[in-house]
Design a protein around this motif. Structure first.
Motif, PDB file in Angstrom:
ATOM      1  N   MET A  33       0.852  -1.182   0.000  1.00  9.97           N
ATOM      2  CA  MET A  33       0.000   0.000   0.000  1.00  9.97           C
ATOM      3  C   MET A  33       0.884   1.227   0.000  1.00  9.97           C
ATOM      4  O   MET A  33       1.871   1.285   0.741  1.00  9.97           O
ATOM      5  CB  MET A  33      -0.947  -0.013   1.199  1.00  9.97           C
ATOM      6  CG  MET A  33      -1.900  -1.189   1.164  1.00  9.97           C
ATOM      7  SD  MET A  33      -3.293  -1.034   2.259  1.00  9.97           S
ATOM      8  CE  MET A  33      -4.268   0.210   1.415  1.00  9.97           C
ATOM      9  N   LYS A  34       0.533   2.175  -0.833  1.00  6.64           N
ATOM     10  CA  LYS A  34       1.408   3.315  -1.043  1.00  6.64           C
ATOM     11  C   LYS A  34       0.602   4.603  -1.150  1.00  6.64           C
ATOM     12  O   LYS A  34      -0.482   4.613  -1.716  1.00  6.64           O
ATOM     13  CB  LYS A  34       2.241   3.115  -2.310  1.00  6.64           C
ATOM     14  CG  LYS A  34       3.336   4.146  -2.521  1.00  6.64           C
ATOM     15  CD  LYS A  34       4.334   3.665  -3.564  1.00  6.64           C
ATOM     16  CE  LYS A  34       5.494   4.641  -3.728  1.00  6.64           C
ATOM     17  NZ  LYS A  34       6.543   4.101  -4.633  1.00  6.64           N
ATOM     18  N   TRP A  35       1.160   5.652  -0.596  1.00  7.69           N
ATOM     19  CA  TRP A  35       0.625   7.001  -0.764  1.00  7.69           C
ATOM     20  C   TRP A  35       1.407   7.695  -1.872  1.00  7.69           C
ATOM     21  O   TRP A  35       2.636   7.712  -1.857  1.00  7.69           O
ATOM     22  CB  TRP A  35       0.745   7.811   0.525  1.00  7.69           C
ATOM     23  CG  TRP A  35      -0.201   7.406   1.598  1.00  7.69           C
ATOM     24  CD1 TRP A  35       0.039   6.580   2.650  1.00  7.69           C
ATOM     25  CD2 TRP A  35      -1.560   7.843   1.744  1.00  7.69           C
ATOM     26  NE1 TRP A  35      -1.076   6.460   3.436  1.00  7.69           N
ATOM     27  CE2 TRP A  35      -2.077   7.225   2.899  1.00  7.69           C
ATOM     28  CE3 TRP A  35      -2.395   8.691   1.016  1.00  7.69           C
ATOM     29  CZ2 TRP A  35      -3.391   7.435   3.342  1.00  7.69           C
ATOM     30  CZ3 TRP A  35      -3.686   8.899   1.447  1.00  7.69           C
ATOM     31  CH2 TRP A  35      -4.177   8.279   2.596  1.00  7.69           C
ATOM     32  N   SER A  97      -2.975   0.450  -3.941  1.00 10.03           N
ATOM     33  CA  SER A  97      -2.570  -0.872  -3.466  1.00 10.03           C
ATOM     34  C   SER A  97      -2.395  -1.828  -4.637  1.00 10.03           C
ATOM     35  O   SER A  97      -2.962  -1.629  -5.724  1.00 10.03           O
ATOM     36  CB  SER A  97      -3.590  -1.435  -2.474  1.00 10.03           C
ATOM     37  OG  SER A  97      -4.767  -1.832  -3.145  1.00 10.03           O
ATOM     38  N   ASP A  98      -1.604  -2.856  -4.387  1.00  9.79           N
ATOM     39  CA  ASP A  98      -1.382  -3.875  -5.408  1.00  9.79           C
ATOM     40  C   ASP A  98      -0.789  -5.105  -4.747  1.00  9.79           C
ATOM     41  O   ASP A  98      -0.120  -4.992  -3.711  1.00  9.79           O
ATOM     42  CB  ASP A  98      -0.443  -3.358  -6.508  1.00  9.79           C
ATOM     43  CG  ASP A  98      -0.490  -4.218  -7.747  1.00  9.79           C
ATOM     44  OD1 ASP A  98      -1.348  -3.947  -8.615  1.00  9.79           O
ATOM     45  OD2 ASP A  98       0.304  -5.155  -7.834  1.00  9.79           O
ATOM     46  N   VAL A  99      -1.005  -6.245  -5.358  1.00 12.54           N
ATOM     47  CA  VAL A  99      -0.482  -7.481  -4.794  1.00 12.54           C
ATOM     48  C   VAL A  99       0.987  -7.685  -5.162  1.00 12.54           C
ATOM     49  O   VAL A  99       1.754  -8.232  -4.362  1.00 12.54           O
ATOM     50  CB  VAL A  99      -1.324  -8.686  -5.244  1.00 12.54           C
ATOM     51  CG1 VAL A  99      -1.281  -8.855  -6.755  1.00 12.54           C
ATOM     52  CG2 VAL A  99      -0.870  -9.958  -4.556  1.00 12.54           C
ATOM     53  N   LEU A 100       1.406  -7.218  -6.346  1.00 15.44           N
ATOM     54  CA  LEU A 100       2.762  -7.489  -6.831  1.00 15.44           C
ATOM     55  C   LEU A 100       3.703  -6.290  -6.767  1.00 15.44           C
ATOM     56  O   LEU A 100       4.918  -6.467  -6.850  1.00 15.44           O
ATOM     57  CB  LEU A 100       2.704  -7.991  -8.278  1.00 15.44           C
ATOM     58  CG  LEU A 100       2.007  -9.322  -8.505  1.00 15.44           C
ATOM     59  CD1 LEU A 100       1.959  -9.648 -10.003  1.00 15.44           C
ATOM     60  CD2 LEU A 100       2.717 -10.447  -7.741  1.00 15.44           C
ATOM     61  N   ALA A 101       3.168  -5.103  -6.650  1.00 14.06           N
ATOM     62  CA  ALA A 101       4.016  -3.913  -6.702  1.00 14.06           C
ATOM     63  C   ALA A 101       4.966  -3.867  -5.517  1.00 14.06           C
ATOM     64  O   ALA A 101       4.672  -4.391  -4.430  1.00 14.06           O
ATOM     65  CB  ALA A 101       3.152  -2.659  -6.727  1.00 14.06           C
ATOM     66  N   PHE A 110       0.582   0.044  -9.826  1.00 12.59           N
ATOM     67  CA  PHE A 110      -0.466  -0.133  -8.827  1.00 12.59           C
ATOM     68  C   PHE A 110      -1.829  -0.200  -9.511  1.00 12.59           C
ATOM     69  O   PHE A 110      -2.190   0.667 -10.306  1.00 12.59           O
ATOM     70  CB  PHE A 110      -0.439   1.004  -7.797  1.00 12.59           C
ATOM     71  CG  PHE A 110       0.713   0.883  -6.848  1.00 12.59           C
ATOM     72  CD1 PHE A 110       1.987   1.286  -7.214  1.00 12.59           C
ATOM     73  CD2 PHE A 110       0.533   0.323  -5.595  1.00 12.59           C
ATOM     74  CE1 PHE A 110       3.059   1.151  -6.357  1.00 12.59           C
ATOM     75  CE2 PHE A 110       1.599   0.184  -4.718  1.00 12.59           C
ATOM     76  CZ  PHE A 110       2.870   0.594  -5.106  1.00 12.59           C
ATOM     77  N   LYS A 111      -2.582  -1.248  -9.150  1.00 13.07           N
ATOM     78  CA  LYS A 111      -3.858  -1.499  -9.824  1.00 13.07           C
ATOM     79  C   LYS A 111      -5.022  -0.740  -9.202  1.00 13.07           C
ATOM     80  O   LYS A 111      -5.905  -0.278  -9.908  1.00 13.07           O
ATOM     81  CB  LYS A 111      -4.154  -2.999  -9.799  1.00 13.07           C
ATOM     82  CG  LYS A 111      -5.433  -3.393 -10.508  1.00 13.07           C
ATOM     83  CD  LYS A 111      -5.590  -4.908 -10.547  1.00 13.07           C
ATOM     84  CE  LYS A 111      -6.857  -5.301 -11.305  1.00 13.07           C
ATOM     85  NZ  LYS A 111      -7.028  -6.777 -11.366  1.00 13.07           N
ATOM     86  N   TYR A 112      -5.028  -0.638  -7.888  1.00 13.71           N
ATOM     87  CA  TYR A 112      -6.192  -0.071  -7.199  1.00 13.71           C
ATOM     88  C   TYR A 112      -5.865   1.305  -6.624  1.00 13.71           C
ATOM     89  O   TYR A 112      -4.808   1.495  -6.014  1.00 13.71           O
ATOM     90  CB  TYR A 112      -6.654  -1.009  -6.083  1.00 13.71           C
ATOM     91  CG  TYR A 112      -7.028  -2.372  -6.598  1.00 13.71           C
ATOM     92  CD1 TYR A 112      -6.178  -3.452  -6.428  1.00 13.71           C
ATOM     93  CD2 TYR A 112      -8.229  -2.564  -7.282  1.00 13.71           C
ATOM     94  CE1 TYR A 112      -6.513  -4.699  -6.918  1.00 13.71           C
ATOM     95  CE2 TYR A 112      -8.570  -3.817  -7.770  1.00 13.71           C
ATOM     96  CZ  TYR A 112      -7.704  -4.883  -7.596  1.00 13.71           C
ATOM     97  OH  TYR A 112      -8.038  -6.108  -8.091  1.00 13.71           O
ATOM     98  N   TRP A 113      -6.798   2.221  -6.803  1.00 14.57           N
ATOM     99  CA  TRP A 113      -6.594   3.606  -6.397  1.00 14.57           C
ATOM    100  C   TRP A 113      -7.834   4.175  -5.707  1.00 14.57           C
ATOM    101  O   TRP A 113      -8.965   3.827  -6.057  1.00 14.57           O
ATOM    102  CB  TRP A 113      -6.297   4.474  -7.622  1.00 14.57           C
ATOM    103  CG  TRP A 113      -4.967   4.209  -8.228  1.00 14.57           C
ATOM    104  CD1 TRP A 113      -4.648   3.216  -9.113  1.00 14.57           C
ATOM    105  CD2 TRP A 113      -3.764   4.920  -7.965  1.00 14.57           C
ATOM    106  NE1 TRP A 113      -3.312   3.285  -9.423  1.00 14.57           N
ATOM    107  CE2 TRP A 113      -2.744   4.324  -8.726  1.00 14.57           C
ATOM    108  CE3 TRP A 113      -3.438   6.013  -7.162  1.00 14.57           C
ATOM    109  CZ2 TRP A 113      -1.427   4.778  -8.716  1.00 14.57           C
ATOM    110  CZ3 TRP A 113      -2.145   6.468  -7.157  1.00 14.57           C
ATOM    111  CH2 TRP A 113      -1.143   5.853  -7.922  1.00 14.57           C
ATOM    112  N   GLY A 114      -7.591   5.057  -4.760  1.00 16.86           N
ATOM    113  CA  GLY A 114      -8.667   5.853  -4.208  1.00 16.86           C
ATOM    114  C   GLY A 114      -8.844   7.112  -5.041  1.00 16.86           C
ATOM    115  O   GLY A 114      -8.115   7.355  -6.001  1.00 16.86           O
ATOM    116  N   HIS A 115      -9.828   7.941  -4.637  1.00 15.23           N
ATOM    117  CA  HIS A 115     -10.116   9.158  -5.388  1.00 15.23           C
ATOM    118  C   HIS A 115      -9.294  10.352  -4.931  1.00 15.23           C
ATOM    119  O   HIS A 115      -9.299  11.392  -5.598  1.00 15.23           O
ATOM    120  CB  HIS A 115     -11.607   9.482  -5.293  1.00 15.23           C
ATOM    121  CG  HIS A 115     -12.464   8.485  -6.005  1.00 15.23           C
ATOM    122  ND1 HIS A 115     -12.425   8.310  -7.370  1.00 15.23           N
ATOM    123  CD2 HIS A 115     -13.371   7.595  -5.540  1.00 15.23           C
ATOM    124  CE1 HIS A 115     -13.271   7.367  -7.715  1.00 15.23           C
ATOM    125  NE2 HIS A 115     -13.864   6.910  -6.623  1.00 15.23           N
TER     126      HIS A 115
END
Length: 122
Positions: A33-35, A97-101, A110-115
């Motif tokens: 998980m990354k900012w 967030s991502d499983v492999l990053a 990163f595959k998933y992002w917030g707004h």
């Protein structure tokens, strides 16, 4: 998978904010998980990241010593504690967030992002 950021706002230089990223979905996709943040006219850049299984962290040198990333597994939430904020920290902050990053990987990995949540230091 859904990521929802909160906690942004307007703060004076030297002030503090705590951003939250609430995660829902399968646990695999939040391995890393990354900012990130993006200022107007600028590229999106990594701020801080954490592996949720090992707790290993990464910080952008520009924020190291001022920002702290942490994880509350019980609440499925990642936090970014930001202290001694500077005007150059002004940006939209995104959680990803991502499983492999990896923790130093670019936004494209990163595959998933917030707004996003806006942070303004002025």
């Amino acid at each position: 998978v859904q990521l929802v950021e909160s906690g942004g706002g307007l703060v004076r230089p030297g002030g503090s904010l705590r951003l939250s990223c609430a995660y829902s979905g399968d646990s695999y996709s939040r391995n890393c998980m990354k900012w990130f943040r993006q200022a107007p006219g600028e590229e999106r850049e990594g701020v801080a990241a954490i592996y949720t299984t090992t707790g290993k962290t990464y910080y952008n040198p520009d924020v190291k010593g001022r920002f702290t990333i942490s994880l509350d597994n019980a609440k499925n939430t990642v936090y970014l504690e930001m202290n001694n904020l500077k005007p150059e920290d002004t940006a939209m902050y995104y959680c990803a967030s991502d499983v492999l990053a990896g923790i130093q990987d670019p936004p494209s990995n990163f595959k998933y992002w917030g707004h996003g949540t806006q942070v303004t230091v002025s």
